[in-house]
Motif scaffolding. Structure first.
Motif, PDB file in Angstrom:
ATOM      1  N   ILE A   1       0.957  -1.403  -0.027  1.00  0.00           N
ATOM      2  CA  ILE A   1      -0.055  -0.123  -0.050  1.00  0.00           C
ATOM      3  C   ILE A   1       0.801   1.302   0.055  1.00  0.00           C
TER       4      ILE A   1
ATOM      5  N   LYS B   1      -3.527  -0.026  -4.674  1.00  0.00           N
ATOM      6  CA  LYS B   1      -4.685   0.365  -4.018  1.00  0.00           C
ATOM      7  C   LYS B   1      -5.184  -1.012  -3.051  1.00  0.00           C
ATOM      8  N   PRO B   2      -5.656  -0.774  -2.054  1.00  0.00           N
ATOM      9  CA  PRO B   2      -6.064  -1.760  -0.951  1.00  0.00           C
ATOM     10  C   PRO B   2      -7.150  -2.723  -1.800  1.00  0.00           C
ATOM     11  N   SER B   3      -8.311  -2.222  -2.650  1.00  0.00           N
ATOM     12  CA  SER B   3      -8.931  -3.063  -3.235  1.00  0.00           C
ATOM     13  C   SER B   3      -8.551  -4.292  -4.241  1.00  0.00           C
ATOM     14  N   ASP B   4      -7.047  -3.860  -4.720  1.00  0.00           N
ATOM     15  CA  ASP B   4      -6.481  -4.651  -5.494  1.00  0.00           C
ATOM     16  C   ASP B   4      -5.573  -5.879  -4.915  1.00  0.00           C
TER      17      ASP B   4
ATOM     18  N   VAL C   1      -7.395 -11.213  -0.754  1.00  0.00           N
ATOM     19  CA  VAL C   1      -7.651 -11.518   0.623  1.00  0.00           C
ATOM     20  C   VAL C   1      -7.037 -12.988   0.800  1.00  0.00           C
TER      21      VAL C   1
END
Length: 103
Positions: free
Chosen positions: A65, A70-73, A76
Motif C-alpha cells: 500500500i 490500491k487496497p482493493s486490488d 484476501v
C-alpha cells in the motif's frame, strides 16, 4: 465431565496457555486452539496461523500500500497452516459410545 475444549483469542488465555494445555494433557481432554504457539506449548491442535506470521503478512500488505497499490486490488488471504501434536496423547482420546457419538 469435559469432553473437549477450545480457547478463544484473549490475552488472559495466551498468558496462561501452558497451564491450560497441561490441564488438557493431564485429564486426557482433546483441545483445539487458534494459534500454533499453543501446539508448541503442548496443545493438541491449532487451526490458524502463527502470531509472527500474522505480523509478517501484515507488513507485506502495508509495504504494498505504501508503494502505491490500491487496497482493493490486494488479495484476501486466509490461514493455511494447521498443526497437530499427538505426543502427549499416547492412548486414544476419542472412543465410540453406544449411541454412535464419539466421546
Amino acid at each position: 465431565m469435559i469432553d473437549a475444549m477450545t480457547t478463544v483469542t484473549d490475552p488472559m488465555f495466551v498468558f496462561d496457555r501452558k497451564r491450560i494445555v497441561d490441564f488438557g494433557i493431564e485429564n486426557k481432554i482433546p483441545n483445539a486452539h487458534e494459534y500454533r504457539e499453543w501446539v508448541q506449548s503442548g496443545g493438541l491442535l491449532a487451526f490458524g496461523p502463527t502470531i509472527d506470521g500474522i505480523w509478517r503478512r501484515g507488513a507485506y500488505f502495508v509495504e504494498k500500500i505504501l508503494n502505491g497499490a490500491k487496497p482493493s486490488d490486494l488479495p484476501v488471504e486466509g490461514p493455511v497452516n494447521r498443526r497437530s501434536n499427538l505426543t502427549p496423547y499416547r492412548r486414544p482420546i476419542l472412543t465410540p459410545s453406544s449411541g454412535g457419538f464419539w466421546r
